[in-house]
Design an enzyme around this catalytic site. Structure first.
Site, PDB file in Angstrom:
ATOM      1  N   LYS A  22       0.840  -1.210   0.000  1.00 48.71           N
ATOM      2  CA  LYS A  22       0.000   0.000   0.000  1.00 48.71           C
ATOM      3  C   LYS A  22       0.871   1.255   0.000  1.00 48.71           C
ATOM      4  CE  LYS A  22      -1.671   1.644   4.053  1.00 48.71           C
ATOM      5  NZ  LYS A  22      -1.324   3.070   4.234  1.00 48.71           N
ATOM      6  N   ASN A  23       1.876   1.263   0.854  1.00 45.37           N
ATOM      7  CA  ASN A  23       2.669   2.498   0.995  1.00 45.37           C
ATOM      8  C   ASN A  23       3.615   2.761  -0.182  1.00 45.37           C
ATOM      9  OD1 ASN A  23       1.373   3.017   3.341  1.00 45.37           O
ATOM     10  ND2 ASN A  23       3.126   2.623   4.697  1.00 45.37           N
ATOM     11  N   CYS A 116      -4.622  12.670  13.661  1.00 45.97           N
ATOM     12  CA  CYS A 116      -5.187  11.330  13.507  1.00 45.97           C
ATOM     13  C   CYS A 116      -4.915  10.563  14.783  1.00 45.97           C
ATOM     14  CB  CYS A 116      -4.649  10.623  12.279  1.00 45.97           C
ATOM     15  SG  CYS A 116      -3.042   9.924  12.488  1.00 45.97           S
ATOM     16  N   ARG A 121       0.945  14.318  13.570  1.00 43.40           N
ATOM     17  CA  ARG A 121       1.358  14.129  12.172  1.00 43.40           C
ATOM     18  C   ARG A 121       1.337  15.409  11.339  1.00 43.40           C
ATOM     19  NH1 ARG A 121      -0.851   8.403  10.105  1.00 43.40           N
ATOM     20  NH2 ARG A 121       1.084   8.435   8.895  1.00 43.40           N
ATOM     21  N   ASP A 307       5.175   0.610  11.966  1.00 44.17           N
ATOM     22  CA  ASP A 307       3.978  -0.078  11.470  1.00 44.17           C
ATOM     23  C   ASP A 307       3.917  -1.548  11.897  1.00 44.17           C
ATOM     24  OD1 ASP A 307       3.109   2.236  10.316  1.00 44.17           O
ATOM     25  OD2 ASP A 307       3.526   1.662   8.254  1.00 44.17           O
ATOM     26  N   ARG A 399      -8.469  -0.323   5.230  1.00 38.63           N
ATOM     27  CA  ARG A 399      -7.672   0.711   4.559  1.00 38.63           C
ATOM     28  C   ARG A 399      -6.364   0.133   4.028  1.00 38.63           C
ATOM     29  NH1 ARG A 399      -5.871   4.840   8.240  1.00 38.63           N
ATOM     30  NH2 ARG A 399      -4.539   5.052   6.454  1.00 38.63           N
TER      31      ARG A 399
HETATM   32  C1  UD1 Z   1       4.554   6.938   6.500  1.00 39.98           C
HETATM   33  C2  UD1 Z   1       3.716   5.699   6.292  1.00 39.98           C
HETATM   34  C3  UD1 Z   1       3.214   5.170   7.622  1.00 39.98           C
HETATM   35  C4  UD1 Z   1       4.381   4.967   8.584  1.00 39.98           C
HETATM   36  C5  UD1 Z   1       5.240   6.211   8.669  1.00 39.98           C
HETATM   37  C6  UD1 Z   1       6.524   5.991   9.472  1.00 39.98           C
HETATM   38  C7  UD1 Z   1       2.738   6.054   4.106  1.00 39.98           C
HETATM   39  C8  UD1 Z   1       1.512   6.367   3.318  1.00 39.98           C
HETATM   40  N1  UD1 Z   1       2.595   6.042   5.435  1.00 39.98           N
HETATM   41  O1  UD1 Z   1       3.703   7.926   7.092  1.00 39.98           O
HETATM   42  O2  UD1 Z   1       2.562   3.921   7.386  1.00 39.98           O
HETATM   43  O3  UD1 Z   1       3.875   4.669   9.879  1.00 39.98           O
HETATM   44  O4  UD1 Z   1       5.646   6.654   7.353  1.00 39.98           O
HETATM   45  O5  UD1 Z   1       7.259   4.956   8.941  1.00 39.98           O
HETATM   46  O6  UD1 Z   1       3.789   5.766   3.563  1.00 39.98           O
HETATM   47  N2  UD1 Z   1       6.852  14.735  10.702  1.00 39.98           N
HETATM   48  C9  UD1 Z   1       6.931  16.080  10.994  1.00 39.98           C
HETATM   49  N3  UD1 Z   1       6.702  16.982   9.985  1.00 39.98           N
HETATM   50  C10 UD1 Z   1       6.403  16.604   8.717  1.00 39.98           C
HETATM   51  C11 UD1 Z   1       6.335  15.230   8.417  1.00 39.98           C
HETATM   52  C12 UD1 Z   1       6.563  14.311   9.426  1.00 39.98           C
HETATM   53  O7  UD1 Z   1       7.195  16.449  12.134  1.00 39.98           O
HETATM   54  O8  UD1 Z   1       6.225  17.488   7.860  1.00 39.98           O
HETATM   55  C13 UD1 Z   1       7.099  13.715  11.769  1.00 39.98           C
HETATM   56  C14 UD1 Z   1       5.861  12.876  12.073  1.00 39.98           C
HETATM   57  O9  UD1 Z   1       5.004  13.509  13.001  1.00 39.98           O
HETATM   58  C15 UD1 Z   1       6.480  11.606  12.622  1.00 39.98           C
HETATM   59  C16 UD1 Z   1       7.777  11.473  11.793  1.00 39.98           C
HETATM   60  O10 UD1 Z   1       8.035  12.778  11.279  1.00 39.98           O
HETATM   61  O11 UD1 Z   1       6.826  11.761  13.974  1.00 39.98           O
HETATM   62  C17 UD1 Z   1       7.691  10.487  10.649  1.00 39.98           C
HETATM   63  O12 UD1 Z   1       6.522  10.757   9.890  1.00 39.98           O
HETATM   64  P1  UD1 Z   1       6.434  10.436   8.334  1.00 39.98           P
HETATM   65  O13 UD1 Z   1       7.586   9.585   7.917  1.00 39.98           O
HETATM   66  O14 UD1 Z   1       6.196  11.695   7.585  1.00 39.98           O
HETATM   67  O15 UD1 Z   1       5.113   9.549   8.269  1.00 39.98           O
HETATM   68  P2  UD1 Z   1       4.142   9.450   7.050  1.00 39.98           P
HETATM   69  O16 UD1 Z   1       4.911   9.707   5.799  1.00 39.98           O
HETATM   70  O17 UD1 Z   1       2.911  10.254   7.308  1.00 39.98           O
END
Ligand code: UD1
Length: 420
Positions: A22-23, A116, A121, A307, A399
């Site tokens: 999915k990711n 969420c 996030r 995850d 999902r």
């Molecule tokens: C993706 C995955 C999710 C997985 C996560 C971490 C997808 C669709 N989802 O989520 O399944 O659990 O990676 O491996 O691929 N952060 C910030 N600012 C930002 C972006 C992120 O502070 O602009 C922080 C987040 O709050 C979190 C960390 O960075 O603590 C990692 O988040 P991120 O890697 O961005 O997660 P997702 O990409 O949303």
């Protein structure tokens, strides 16, 4: 609303075919916005998040045709550039269209995704990087309004934190930008690697693929010719079924899987006493007769994936001793703990550290799924609980897991989908 009903205490046996990731699918579908041709994508999982993204692209004017695990996406007809709240609120990863739409059309609006269940996030790092590339970003009435009338310009971006969708978004934005973009502290997840590889094959030269420093050579607005490709196997789905084998002490074989993507997960299962035999695209789990306790700290890839944290917490309830699980990525990702406790687990929480005293006998009862991976942790617990467990709110599970109950039934589990 659907729920799952499972009877526990039964061993499993057989083979499970793993679906596409999915990711990996989400950014690769968003990537079709950069193409001038119809893009054919194979081995897509049949999960709600993919349908949501395809609906978003269709709303924007793209043509999406699905057949079995294959889709054809034509974004040449895409005219709208606003991703509205009704879709973004159901899937945070909708933010993945921001980079490609902005770089192709010079403007894009995306509803702010909001919080969420697993934590705040934020998307500040995505926005800051786009601003560095020359975008003007305004937040108005719950929407991100991004404009770059003269196109985006490559630059040096250093992410403060490793962000998976942030890295994917900026790679896609950089693909059509003018000049080179260097991303330092880039995510190295296999899903990001596949995005880079496909772009690289489609005329966007990318150096450093699979490392934390990526250099993307933009095409200066030239759209891409993207050949048919197939999505990599879902390492989180695979890890979940390995935990199903480990918790029920059953030998299970997974097909269409890449063991190289599962390094940290296999290492922890080995520490717990399991062993494996693998071929190029299969893994067979040989279960431990007595599971040993484990220490886990979630980290970015290649570390232990957040995850898989919930599933290992369920597994740890059956180990012979005390396990410690520390969540480093998402501050609130322990919603499954109270549900596991209702089934009889002895877990204490202190901030972002869970201590699991085990083994404990679990009992079937009514439980509620709180997020995607928490849902599968409850299924794992149900497989070894005494009696019947009803798992509610499985729209979370749908999902991201393709036919979970059918795949488990296929290896002998007593689990069925019912209507509330
Ligand atoms: C993706 C995955 C999710 C997985 C996560 C971490 C997808 C669709 N989802 O989520 O399944 O659990 O990676 O491996 O691929 N952060 C910030 N600012 C930002 C972006 C992120 O502070 O602009 C922080 C987040 O709050 C979190 C960390 O960075 O603590 C990692 O988040 P991120 O890697 O961005 O997660 P997702 O990409 O949303």
């Amino acid at each position: 609303m659907d729920y799952l009903q499972a009877q526990g205490v039964k061993s499993l046996n057989g083979t499970i075919k793993i679906s596409g990731a999915k990711n990996a699918s989400l950014p690769l579908i968003a990537m079709t916005i950069l193409a001038k041709n119809c893009v054919v994508i194979k081995n897509l999982p049949n999960v709600v998040d993919i349908k949501t993204l395809l609906k978003l692209l269709s709303n924007l004017g793209a043509k999406c045709d699905s057949k079995d695990d294959c889709i054809t996406v034509d974004t040449s007809t895409l005219t709208q550039t606003k991703a509205t709240y009704d879709i973004v609120k159901t899937m945070r990863a909708s933010i993945l269209v921001l980079g490609p739409i902005l770089t192709r059309f010079g403007h894009c609006e995306v509803s702010l995704p909001g919080g969420c269940a697993i934590g705040q996030r934020p998307i500040d790092l995505h926005l800051k990087a786009l601003e560095q590339m020359g975008a003007k970003i305004d937040i108005k009435a719950g929407y991100i309004e991004a404009t770059a009338p003269n196109g985006l310009v490559g630059c040096e971006i250093i992410f403060d934190k490793v962000t998976v969708t942030g890295t994917a978004n900026i790679i896609m934005a950089a693909a059509l930008a003018k000049g080179n973009t260097t991303i330092t502290n880039a995510a190295r997840e296999p899903e990001v690697v596949q995005l880079c590889e496909i772009l690289n094959q489609s005329g966007v030269k990318i150096d450093g693929i699979g490392t934390a420093i990526l250099t993307i050579c933009g095409t200066d607005g030239k759209l891409l010719e993207i050949d048919e490709f197939s999505i990599i196997p879902d390492r989180i789905e695979a890890g979940t079924y390995l935990c199903a084998g480990a918790i029920t002490k059953s030998e299970l074989t997974l097909e269409n899987v890449n063991a190289k993507h599962l390094g940290a997960v296999l290492a922890k299962l080995e520490e717990m006493g399991c062993s494996f035999t693998s071929t190029k695209d299969t893994i067979t789990l040989h279960p431990a007769q007595t599971l040993k306790p484990v220490k886990i700290v979630t980290q970015e890839y290649p570390g232990f994936p957040t995850d898989m944290q919930a599933q290992f917490l369920a597994l740890a309830t059956q180990a012979n001793g005390t396990s410690i699980v520390e969540e480093r990525l998402f501050e609130n990702r322990f919603m499954h703990v109270s549900e596991l406790q209702r089934m009889g687990a002895d877990i204490s929480l202190n901030g972002n550290v869970a201590t699991v005293n085990a083994p404990t006998k679990l009992s079937g009862t009514d439980v509620m799924a709180t997020d995607l991976r928490a849902s599968s942790a409850l299924v794992l617990a149900a497989l070894v609980a005494d009696g019947e467990t009803d798992i509610h709110r499985i729209y979370h599970l749908d999902r991201g897991y393709d036919s979970l109950e059918k795949k488990l039934e296929g290896v002998g589990a007593n689990i069925k989908r019912l209507k509330e």
